[in-house]
Design a protein around this motif. Sequence first.
Motif, mmCIF file in Angstrom:
data_model
loop_
_atom_site.group_PDB
_atom_site.id
_atom_site.type_symbol
_atom_site.label_atom_id
_atom_site.label_comp_id
_atom_site.label_asym_id
_atom_site.label_seq_id
_atom_site.Cartn_x
_atom_site.Cartn_y
_atom_site.Cartn_z
ATOM 1 N N GLU A 293 -13.037 -0.334 1.122
ATOM 2 C CA GLU A 293 -13.506 1.000 1.475
ATOM 3 C C GLU A 293 -12.557 1.647 2.486
ATOM 4 N N LEU A 294 -12.014 0.845 3.384
ATOM 5 C CA LEU A 294 -11.037 1.354 4.348
ATOM 6 C C LEU A 294 -9.792 1.870 3.632
ATOM 7 N N ILE A 295 -9.273 1.095 2.697
ATOM 8 C CA ILE A 295 -8.097 1.525 1.934
ATOM 9 C C ILE A 295 -8.397 2.807 1.180
ATOM 10 N N LYS A 296 -9.580 2.875 0.575
ATOM 11 C CA LYS A 296 -9.973 4.082 -0.171
ATOM 12 C C LYS A 296 -10.023 5.301 0.748
ATOM 13 N N THR A 297 -10.634 5.139 1.916
ATOM 14 C CA THR A 297 -10.751 6.244 2.868
ATOM 15 C C THR A 297 -9.378 6.723 3.340
ATOM 16 N N LEU A 298 -8.526 5.782 3.689
ATOM 17 C CA LEU A 298 -7.191 6.148 4.159
ATOM 18 C C LEU A 298 -6.385 6.826 3.058
ATOM 19 N N ALA A 299 -6.517 6.334 1.830
ATOM 20 C CA ALA A 299 -5.790 6.945 0.717
ATOM 21 C C ALA A 299 -6.267 8.368 0.470
ATOM 22 N N GLU A 300 -7.564 8.574 0.597
ATOM 23 C CA GLU A 300 -8.105 9.931 0.414
ATOM 24 C C GLU A 300 -7.612 10.865 1.508
ATOM 25 N N GLU A 301 -7.496 10.368 2.715
ATOM 26 C CA GLU A 301 -6.967 11.186 3.812
ATOM 27 C C GLU A 301 -5.515 11.569 3.550
ATOM 28 N N LYS A 302 -4.732 10.617 3.047
ATOM 29 C CA LYS A 302 -3.326 10.901 2.741
ATOM 30 C C LYS A 302 -3.219 11.933 1.625
ATOM 31 N N LYS A 303 -4.072 11.778 0.630
ATOM 32 C CA LYS A 303 -4.047 12.717 -0.489
ATOM 33 C C LYS A 303 -4.412 14.126 -0.023
ATOM 34 N N ALA A 304 -5.416 14.194 0.845
ATOM 35 C CA ALA A 304 -5.822 15.504 1.381
ATOM 36 C C ALA A 304 -4.717 16.142 2.211
ATOM 37 N N ALA A 305 -3.875 15.283 2.798
ATOM 38 C CA ALA A 305 -2.774 15.786 3.616
ATOM 39 C C ALA A 305 -1.548 16.141 2.788
ATOM 40 N N PRO B 167 0.797 -1.229 0.000
ATOM 41 C CA PRO B 167 0.000 0.000 0.000
ATOM 42 C C PRO B 167 0.827 1.276 0.000
ATOM 43 N N SER B 168 2.149 1.171 -0.062
ATOM 44 C CA SER B 168 2.984 2.366 0.053
ATOM 45 C C SER B 168 2.756 3.385 -1.062
ATOM 46 N N PRO B 169 2.365 2.972 -2.299
ATOM 47 C CA PRO B 169 2.075 4.009 -3.294
ATOM 48 C C PRO B 169 0.917 4.915 -2.889
ATOM 49 N N LEU B 170 0.115 4.497 -1.932
ATOM 50 C CA LEU B 170 -0.986 5.317 -1.439
ATOM 51 C C LEU B 170 -0.586 6.105 -0.193
ATOM 52 N N GLY B 171 0.689 5.955 0.191
ATOM 53 C CA GLY B 171 1.161 6.627 1.392
ATOM 54 C C GLY B 171 0.796 5.891 2.663
ATOM 55 N N LEU B 172 0.434 4.608 2.541
ATOM 56 C CA LEU B 172 -0.060 3.853 3.694
ATOM 57 C C LEU B 172 0.948 2.811 4.157
ATOM 58 N N GLU B 173 0.859 2.495 5.434
ATOM 59 C CA GLU B 173 1.660 1.432 6.024
ATOM 60 C C GLU B 173 0.732 0.383 6.612
ATOM 61 N N TYR B 174 1.239 -0.852 6.690
ATOM 62 C CA TYR B 174 0.407 -1.954 7.160
ATOM 63 C C TYR B 174 -0.116 -1.719 8.576
ATOM 64 N N GLY B 175 0.738 -1.156 9.445
ATOM 65 C CA GLY B 175 0.333 -0.949 10.825
ATOM 66 C C GLY B 175 -0.861 -0.029 10.965
ATOM 67 N N GLU B 176 -0.848 1.080 10.215
ATOM 68 C CA GLU B 176 -1.969 2.003 10.335
ATOM 69 C C GLU B 176 -3.236 1.421 9.722
ATOM 70 N N ILE B 177 -3.096 0.609 8.672
ATOM 71 C CA ILE B 177 -4.264 -0.059 8.098
ATOM 72 C C ILE B 177 -4.878 -1.003 9.117
ATOM 73 N N ALA B 178 -4.026 -1.782 9.788
ATOM 74 C CA ALA B 178 -4.516 -2.732 10.792
ATOM 75 C C ALA B 178 -5.178 -1.999 11.957
ATOM 76 N N ASP B 179 -4.569 -0.899 12.396
ATOM 77 C CA ASP B 179 -5.124 -0.145 13.525
ATOM 78 C C ASP B 179 -6.491 0.449 13.176
ATOM 79 N N ARG B 180 -6.595 1.022 12.000
ATOM 80 C CA ARG B 180 -7.877 1.620 11.599
ATOM 81 C C ARG B 180 -8.928 0.547 11.354
ATOM 82 N N GLY B 181 -8.500 -0.577 10.822
ATOM 83 C CA GLY B 181 -9.442 -1.673 10.631
ATOM 84 C C GLY B 181 -9.988 -2.173 11.949
ATOM 85 N N ALA B 182 -9.116 -2.280 12.957
ATOM 86 C CA ALA B 182 -9.529 -2.759 14.276
ATOM 87 C C ALA B 182 -10.452 -1.767 14.980
#
Length: 405
Positions: free
Chosen positions: A368-380, A324-339
Amino acid sequence: MPSVNGTDLNAKRAQVAAQVKCDILTATQDADNDAQRISIGRSFISDTITAPTTEMYAYALKASVGDDVYHEATTSAFEAHMAQLTGKEAALFFSSGTQSNQIALRTHLTQPPYAVLCDERAHINQYEAGGTAFHSGAHQVGVQPSNGHHLTLEDVESRIVLSEDVHVSPTRIISLENTLNGTIFPQDEIIRISKFAHSNGVKMHLDGARLWHVAAETGTSVKELCEPFDSVSLCFSKGLGAPVGTILVGNAEFIRKAKWFRKLFGGGMRQIGVLTASCAYALNNHFPLLPAVHALAQRIEQGLVDLGAVIWSSAETCMVFYDPSPLGLEYGEIADRGAALPRPLILGGSRLVVHIQTSTEAAEDFLELIKTLAEEKKAAGFVYVKPAKNVNGARSIYVRRKSKV
Protein backbone atom coordinates in the motif's frame (compact mmCIF):
# COMPACT_ATOMS: atom_id res chain seq x y z
CA MET A 1 36.81 -9.62 62.60
CA PRO A 2 39.34 -9.52 59.69
CA SER A 3 40.78 -6.12 58.95
CA VAL A 4 43.18 -4.41 56.54
CA ASN A 5 45.06 -1.43 57.97
CA GLY A 6 42.44 -1.07 60.63
CA THR A 7 39.54 -1.09 58.13
CA ASP A 8 36.90 -3.78 58.29
CA LEU A 9 37.55 -6.20 55.36
CA ASN A 10 33.90 -7.14 55.06
CA ALA A 11 33.00 -3.49 54.57
CA LYS A 12 35.54 -3.26 51.74
CA ARG A 13 34.17 -6.40 50.16
CA ALA A 14 30.67 -4.98 50.32
CA GLN A 15 31.90 -1.80 48.68
CA VAL A 16 33.49 -3.75 45.81
CA ALA A 17 30.34 -5.86 45.43
CA ALA A 18 28.28 -2.69 45.16
CA GLN A 19 30.60 -1.42 42.44
CA VAL A 20 30.31 -4.54 40.30
CA LYS A 21 26.53 -4.73 40.44
CA CYS A 22 24.89 -4.35 37.07
CA ASP A 23 21.20 -4.11 36.22
CA ILE A 24 20.81 -3.91 32.47
CA LEU A 25 17.07 -4.56 32.38
CA THR A 26 14.70 -1.64 32.02
CA ALA A 27 11.81 -1.04 34.37
CA THR A 28 9.50 -1.94 31.48
CA GLN A 29 11.54 -4.80 30.00
CA ASP A 30 8.60 -7.11 29.25
CA ALA A 31 6.72 -4.35 27.44
CA ASP A 32 9.92 -3.34 25.64
CA ASN A 33 10.38 -6.90 24.40
CA ASP A 34 6.79 -7.05 23.18
CA ALA A 35 7.32 -3.80 21.28
CA GLN A 36 10.54 -5.15 19.79
CA ARG A 37 8.75 -8.27 18.57
CA ILE A 38 6.13 -6.11 16.88
CA SER A 39 8.91 -4.12 15.22
CA ILE A 40 10.57 -7.34 14.03
CA GLY A 41 7.31 -8.36 12.42
CA ARG A 42 7.38 -5.16 10.36
CA SER A 43 11.02 -5.29 9.30
CA PHE A 44 12.18 -6.48 5.87
CA ILE A 45 15.90 -5.92 6.54
CA SER A 46 16.96 -9.51 7.25
CA ASP A 47 15.87 -12.81 8.77
CA THR A 48 18.70 -12.58 11.31
CA ILE A 49 16.53 -10.25 13.40
CA THR A 50 14.01 -12.90 14.39
CA ALA A 51 13.54 -13.04 18.16
CA PRO A 52 13.30 -16.14 20.36
CA THR A 53 9.77 -16.79 21.52
CA THR A 54 8.79 -17.32 25.13
CA GLU A 55 8.00 -20.94 24.23
CA MET A 56 11.51 -21.41 22.84
CA TYR A 57 13.02 -19.98 26.01
CA ALA A 58 10.87 -22.24 28.18
CA TYR A 59 12.06 -25.30 26.26
CA ALA A 60 15.70 -24.17 26.32
CA LEU A 61 15.74 -23.66 30.08
CA LYS A 62 15.23 -27.41 30.52
CA ALA A 63 18.52 -28.17 28.73
CA SER A 64 21.48 -29.82 30.43
CA VAL A 65 24.15 -27.60 31.94
CA GLY A 66 27.42 -29.30 30.98
CA ASP A 67 30.60 -27.69 29.66
CA ASP A 68 30.81 -28.30 25.92
CA VAL A 69 34.61 -28.12 25.80
CA TYR A 70 34.45 -31.34 27.82
CA HIS A 71 30.96 -32.79 27.35
CA GLU A 72 27.52 -31.24 27.15
CA ALA A 73 24.66 -33.77 26.95
CA THR A 74 22.03 -31.64 25.20
CA THR A 75 24.58 -30.39 22.67
CA SER A 76 25.93 -33.88 22.01
CA ALA A 77 22.41 -35.18 21.40
CA PHE A 78 21.71 -32.29 19.04
CA GLU A 79 24.94 -32.83 17.11
CA ALA A 80 24.15 -36.54 16.78
CA HIS A 81 20.72 -35.71 15.38
CA MET A 82 22.19 -33.27 12.89
CA ALA A 83 24.74 -35.83 11.70
CA GLN A 84 21.95 -38.35 11.17
CA LEU A 85 19.67 -35.79 9.49
CA THR A 86 22.35 -34.74 6.99
CA GLY A 87 23.71 -38.23 6.37
CA LYS A 88 27.16 -37.36 7.68
CA GLU A 89 29.29 -39.06 10.32
CA ALA A 90 29.59 -36.19 12.77
CA ALA A 91 28.52 -32.63 13.55
CA LEU A 92 29.87 -29.67 15.50
CA PHE A 93 28.04 -26.63 16.88
CA PHE A 94 29.33 -23.11 16.18
CA SER A 95 28.30 -19.66 17.28
CA SER A 96 27.94 -18.27 13.75
CA GLY A 97 27.80 -19.20 10.09
CA THR A 98 30.94 -17.21 9.33
CA GLN A 99 32.86 -19.13 11.98
CA SER A 100 31.51 -22.44 10.67
CA ASN A 101 32.36 -21.65 7.04
CA GLN A 102 35.84 -20.39 7.82
CA ILE A 103 36.80 -23.31 10.02
CA ALA A 104 35.41 -25.72 7.42
CA LEU A 105 37.66 -24.20 4.78
CA ARG A 106 40.65 -24.15 7.12
CA THR A 107 40.12 -27.80 8.02
CA HIS A 108 39.96 -28.93 4.39
CA LEU A 109 43.02 -26.92 3.38
CA THR A 110 46.19 -28.65 4.47
CA GLN A 111 49.28 -27.53 2.58
CA PRO A 112 49.56 -24.34 0.50
CA PRO A 113 49.48 -23.15 -2.17
CA TYR A 114 45.75 -23.60 -2.52
CA ALA A 115 42.63 -21.81 -3.74
CA VAL A 116 38.89 -21.82 -3.07
CA LEU A 117 36.47 -21.39 -5.98
CA CYS A 118 33.03 -19.91 -5.30
CA ASP A 119 30.27 -17.77 -6.75
CA GLU A 120 31.45 -14.15 -6.72
CA ARG A 121 28.26 -13.23 -4.80
CA ALA A 122 28.89 -15.85 -2.11
CA HIS A 123 28.86 -14.98 1.58
CA ILE A 124 32.41 -16.29 2.01
CA ASN A 125 33.53 -13.94 -0.78
CA GLN A 126 31.56 -10.82 0.09
CA TYR A 127 30.62 -10.83 3.76
CA GLU A 128 33.21 -12.70 5.84
CA ALA A 129 35.80 -9.93 6.11
CA GLY A 130 38.33 -11.64 3.87
CA GLY A 131 38.44 -14.54 6.30
CA THR A 132 39.60 -17.14 3.78
CA ALA A 133 42.78 -15.18 3.13
CA PHE A 134 43.30 -14.28 6.79
CA HIS A 135 42.57 -17.63 8.45
CA SER A 136 43.71 -20.02 5.74
CA GLY A 137 46.10 -17.98 3.61
CA ALA A 138 44.12 -19.18 0.61
CA HIS A 139 43.53 -17.56 -2.75
CA GLN A 140 39.80 -17.15 -3.34
CA VAL A 141 38.40 -17.12 -6.88
CA GLY A 142 34.95 -15.61 -7.31
CA VAL A 143 33.17 -16.77 -10.46
CA GLN A 144 30.29 -14.93 -12.10
CA PRO A 145 27.48 -17.32 -13.07
CA SER A 146 26.94 -17.09 -16.81
CA ASN A 147 23.18 -17.56 -16.41
CA GLY A 148 22.91 -14.88 -13.72
CA HIS A 149 21.34 -17.35 -11.30
CA HIS A 150 23.70 -20.13 -10.26
CA LEU A 151 27.07 -21.57 -11.15
CA THR A 152 27.13 -24.36 -13.72
CA LEU A 153 29.71 -27.05 -14.30
CA GLU A 154 30.84 -25.11 -17.35
CA ASP A 155 31.37 -21.99 -15.21
CA VAL A 156 33.46 -24.03 -12.80
CA GLU A 157 35.47 -25.70 -15.55
CA SER A 158 36.30 -22.30 -17.03
CA ARG A 159 37.95 -21.06 -13.80
CA ILE A 160 39.12 -24.11 -11.87
CA VAL A 161 42.89 -24.64 -11.59
CA LEU A 162 43.97 -28.28 -11.60
CA SER A 163 47.53 -27.75 -12.80
CA GLU A 164 50.56 -28.35 -10.57
CA ASP A 165 52.54 -25.68 -12.41
CA VAL A 166 54.57 -23.63 -9.93
CA HIS A 167 53.03 -20.37 -11.17
CA VAL A 168 49.47 -21.23 -10.11
CA SER A 169 47.44 -21.83 -6.96
CA PRO A 170 45.53 -25.11 -7.42
CA THR A 171 41.85 -25.25 -6.57
CA ARG A 172 41.38 -27.48 -3.52
CA ILE A 173 37.79 -26.58 -2.58
CA ILE A 174 34.67 -25.63 -4.49
CA SER A 175 32.31 -23.82 -2.13
CA LEU A 176 28.69 -23.43 -3.19
CA GLU A 177 25.82 -21.62 -1.46
CA ASN A 178 22.18 -22.73 -1.29
CA THR A 179 20.14 -20.62 -1.14
CA LEU A 180 22.09 -17.65 -2.49
CA ASN A 181 20.20 -14.36 -2.31
CA GLY A 182 17.12 -16.48 -1.68
CA THR A 183 17.43 -18.45 -4.93
CA ILE A 184 17.54 -22.24 -5.07
CA PHE A 185 20.58 -23.92 -6.58
CA PRO A 186 19.31 -26.76 -8.83
CA GLN A 187 20.32 -30.06 -7.27
CA ASP A 188 21.11 -31.73 -10.58
CA GLU A 189 23.70 -29.02 -11.33
CA ILE A 190 25.21 -29.41 -7.88
CA ILE A 191 25.60 -33.14 -8.54
CA ARG A 192 27.32 -32.44 -11.87
CA ILE A 193 29.79 -30.08 -10.20
CA SER A 194 30.35 -32.50 -7.31
CA LYS A 195 31.14 -35.45 -9.57
CA PHE A 196 33.61 -33.33 -11.51
CA ALA A 197 35.23 -31.99 -8.35
CA HIS A 198 35.62 -35.35 -6.65
CA SER A 199 36.96 -36.96 -9.80
CA ASN A 200 39.76 -34.38 -9.65
CA GLY A 201 40.44 -34.65 -5.92
CA VAL A 202 38.73 -31.34 -5.09
CA LYS A 203 36.65 -31.01 -1.91
CA MET A 204 33.08 -29.69 -1.91
CA HIS A 205 31.78 -27.36 0.82
CA LEU A 206 28.26 -25.98 1.09
CA ASP A 207 27.29 -22.78 2.82
CA GLY A 208 23.79 -23.99 3.57
CA ALA A 209 22.83 -21.23 5.97
CA ARG A 210 19.36 -21.18 4.44
CA LEU A 211 19.26 -24.75 3.15
CA TRP A 212 16.16 -25.25 5.29
CA HIS A 213 14.26 -23.09 2.81
CA VAL A 214 15.28 -25.39 -0.06
CA ALA A 215 14.09 -28.47 1.79
CA ALA A 216 10.81 -26.81 2.75
CA GLU A 217 10.11 -25.44 -0.74
CA THR A 218 11.14 -28.46 -2.83
CA GLY A 219 10.28 -31.30 -0.46
CA THR A 220 13.81 -32.66 -0.87
CA SER A 221 15.32 -34.31 2.20
CA VAL A 222 18.16 -32.53 3.97
CA LYS A 223 20.26 -35.66 3.54
CA GLU A 224 19.84 -35.60 -0.24
CA LEU A 225 20.68 -31.91 -0.40
CA CYS A 226 23.87 -32.48 1.63
CA GLU A 227 25.02 -35.68 -0.06
CA PRO A 228 27.20 -34.10 -2.82
CA PHE A 229 29.30 -32.22 -0.25
CA ASP A 230 32.22 -33.13 2.00
CA SER A 231 31.10 -30.52 4.52
CA VAL A 232 27.97 -28.46 5.06
CA SER A 233 27.24 -25.47 7.29
CA LEU A 234 23.61 -24.93 8.35
CA CYS A 235 22.29 -21.93 10.32
CA PHE A 236 19.51 -21.82 12.89
CA SER A 237 19.52 -18.09 13.68
CA LYS A 238 18.18 -16.94 10.31
CA GLY A 239 15.18 -18.68 8.79
CA LEU A 240 14.49 -20.85 11.84
CA GLY A 241 14.56 -18.07 14.41
CA ALA A 242 16.96 -19.44 17.05
CA PRO A 243 18.99 -16.81 18.94
CA VAL A 244 22.43 -18.22 18.03
CA GLY A 245 23.86 -21.16 16.22
CA THR A 246 25.22 -22.97 13.19
CA ILE A 247 26.10 -26.62 12.73
CA LEU A 248 28.97 -27.99 10.64
CA VAL A 249 28.73 -31.58 9.41
CA GLY A 250 31.21 -33.91 7.71
CA ASN A 251 33.07 -37.13 8.30
CA ALA A 252 34.37 -38.00 11.76
CA GLU A 253 38.00 -37.09 11.10
CA PHE A 254 37.03 -33.77 9.52
CA ILE A 255 34.88 -32.82 12.53
CA ARG A 256 37.60 -33.93 14.96
CA LYS A 257 40.07 -31.55 13.31
CA ALA A 258 37.44 -28.80 12.99
CA LYS A 259 36.83 -28.99 16.75
CA TRP A 260 40.55 -28.46 17.29
CA PHE A 261 40.50 -25.39 15.04
CA ARG A 262 37.37 -24.14 16.80
CA LYS A 263 39.27 -24.22 20.09
CA LEU A 264 42.34 -22.63 18.49
CA PHE A 265 40.24 -19.72 17.23
CA GLY A 266 38.61 -19.21 20.63
CA GLY A 267 35.33 -20.83 19.67
CA GLY A 268 35.16 -23.47 22.39
CA MET A 269 32.01 -22.75 24.40
CA ARG A 270 30.87 -23.78 27.83
CA GLN A 271 27.25 -24.19 29.02
CA ILE A 272 25.60 -23.98 25.62
CA GLY A 273 22.78 -26.45 26.15
CA VAL A 274 20.33 -23.54 26.20
CA LEU A 275 21.52 -22.59 22.71
CA THR A 276 21.38 -26.03 21.13
CA ALA A 277 18.02 -26.65 22.78
CA SER A 278 16.76 -23.44 21.18
CA CYS A 279 17.93 -24.76 17.81
CA ALA A 280 16.15 -28.06 18.42
CA TYR A 281 12.97 -26.16 19.28
CA ALA A 282 13.34 -24.21 16.03
CA LEU A 283 13.59 -27.43 14.01
CA ASN A 284 10.52 -28.86 15.68
CA ASN A 285 8.32 -25.78 15.55
CA HIS A 286 9.64 -23.25 13.05
CA PHE A 287 10.75 -25.34 10.08
CA PRO A 288 7.09 -26.12 9.20
CA LEU A 289 6.43 -22.36 8.96
CA LEU A 290 8.77 -21.81 6.01
CA PRO A 291 6.29 -22.58 3.16
CA ALA A 292 4.07 -19.77 4.49
CA VAL A 293 7.09 -17.47 4.51
CA HIS A 294 7.71 -18.26 0.84
CA ALA A 295 4.06 -17.68 -0.01
CA LEU A 296 4.16 -14.25 1.64
CA ALA A 297 7.33 -13.34 -0.27
CA GLN A 298 5.59 -14.39 -3.49
CA ARG A 299 2.58 -12.24 -2.54
CA ILE A 300 4.89 -9.23 -2.19
CA GLU A 301 6.55 -9.99 -5.50
CA GLN A 302 3.23 -10.24 -7.33
CA GLY A 303 2.01 -7.04 -5.71
CA LEU A 304 5.12 -5.20 -6.86
CA VAL A 305 4.72 -6.56 -10.38
CA ASP A 306 1.08 -5.45 -10.45
CA LEU A 307 2.14 -1.95 -9.41
CA GLY A 308 4.75 -1.79 -12.17
CA ALA A 309 8.00 -2.33 -10.30
CA VAL A 310 10.71 -4.53 -11.80
CA ILE A 311 11.72 -7.75 -10.10
CA TRP A 312 15.44 -8.37 -10.27
CA SER A 313 15.36 -11.68 -8.39
CA SER A 314 12.13 -13.60 -7.82
CA ALA A 315 10.80 -14.94 -4.54
CA GLU A 316 11.99 -18.52 -4.90
CA THR A 317 12.10 -18.67 -1.12
CA CYS A 318 12.22 -15.78 1.37
CA MET A 319 13.74 -12.87 -0.58
CA VAL A 320 12.63 -10.49 -3.30
CA PHE A 321 14.93 -8.02 -5.06
CA TYR A 322 13.07 -5.20 -6.77
CA ASP A 323 13.58 -1.93 -8.63
CA PRO A 324 11.03 0.83 -7.96
CA SER A 325 12.49 3.33 -10.43
CA PRO A 326 9.80 2.67 -13.09
CA LEU A 327 7.39 4.19 -10.57
CA GLY A 328 9.63 7.21 -10.10
CA LEU A 329 10.67 5.99 -6.64
CA GLU A 330 13.98 5.62 -4.88
CA TYR A 331 14.83 3.25 -2.04
CA GLY A 332 15.68 6.07 0.36
CA GLU A 333 12.32 7.79 0.08
CA ILE A 334 10.50 4.46 0.43
CA ALA A 335 12.43 3.72 3.62
CA ASP A 336 11.82 7.22 5.00
CA ARG A 337 8.08 7.10 4.34
CA GLY A 338 7.86 3.60 5.73
CA ALA A 339 9.59 4.70 8.93
CA ALA A 340 7.15 7.63 9.25
CA LEU A 341 4.04 5.45 9.23
CA PRO A 342 1.98 5.28 12.45
CA ARG A 343 3.14 1.67 12.61
CA PRO A 344 6.59 1.98 11.05
CA LEU A 345 7.97 -0.33 8.40
CA ILE A 346 11.71 -1.00 8.47
CA LEU A 347 13.08 -1.09 4.93
CA GLY A 348 16.48 -1.01 3.30
CA GLY A 349 17.38 -1.10 -0.37
CA SER A 350 16.50 -3.50 -3.16
CA ARG A 351 16.31 -6.59 -0.93
CA LEU A 352 13.13 -7.51 0.90
CA VAL A 353 13.49 -10.41 3.34
CA VAL A 354 10.46 -12.23 4.73
CA HIS A 355 10.86 -14.39 7.83
CA ILE A 356 8.75 -16.50 10.18
CA GLN A 357 7.79 -13.44 12.25
CA THR A 358 6.92 -11.13 9.35
CA SER A 359 3.25 -10.18 9.67
CA THR A 360 0.87 -10.42 6.74
CA GLU A 361 -0.30 -6.94 7.68
CA ALA A 362 3.24 -5.61 7.24
CA ALA A 363 3.42 -7.08 3.73
CA GLU A 364 0.12 -5.46 2.75
CA ASP A 365 1.15 -2.16 4.34
CA PHE A 366 4.35 -2.21 2.31
CA LEU A 367 2.46 -2.72 -0.96
CA GLU A 368 0.00 0.00 0.00
CA LEU A 369 2.93 2.32 0.70
CA ILE A 370 4.40 1.66 -2.76
CA LYS A 371 0.98 2.25 -4.32
CA THR A 372 0.52 5.54 -2.46
CA LEU A 373 3.97 6.82 -3.36
CA ALA A 374 3.52 5.83 -7.00
CA GLU A 375 0.21 7.68 -7.15
CA GLU A 376 1.85 10.78 -5.69
CA LYS A 377 4.58 10.62 -8.34
CA LYS A 378 2.02 10.19 -11.08
CA ALA A 379 0.04 13.17 -9.80
CA ALA A 380 3.25 15.18 -9.86
CA GLY A 381 3.77 14.38 -13.55
CA PHE A 382 5.67 11.10 -13.59
CA VAL A 383 4.36 8.52 -16.08
CA TYR A 384 5.42 4.96 -16.65
CA VAL A 385 4.34 2.42 -19.22
CA LYS A 386 4.11 -1.08 -17.82
CA PRO A 387 5.52 -3.77 -20.14
CA ALA A 388 3.28 -6.61 -21.29
CA LYS A 389 5.21 -9.07 -19.15
CA ASN A 390 7.43 -8.25 -16.19
CA VAL A 391 10.11 -10.90 -15.78
CA ASN A 392 13.54 -11.17 -14.20
CA GLY A 393 15.94 -8.78 -15.82
CA ALA A 394 13.19 -6.86 -17.65
CA ARG A 395 12.77 -3.15 -17.12
CA SER A 396 9.59 -1.19 -17.34
CA ILE A 397 9.52 1.70 -19.80
CA TYR A 398 9.24 4.97 -17.94
CA VAL A 399 9.46 8.66 -18.75
CA ARG A 400 9.20 11.87 -16.80
CA ARG A 401 6.98 14.63 -18.12
CA LYS A 402 8.43 18.08 -18.22
CA SER A 403 6.91 20.25 -15.55
CA LYS A 404 4.58 22.98 -16.76
CA VAL A 405 6.10 26.39 -16.45
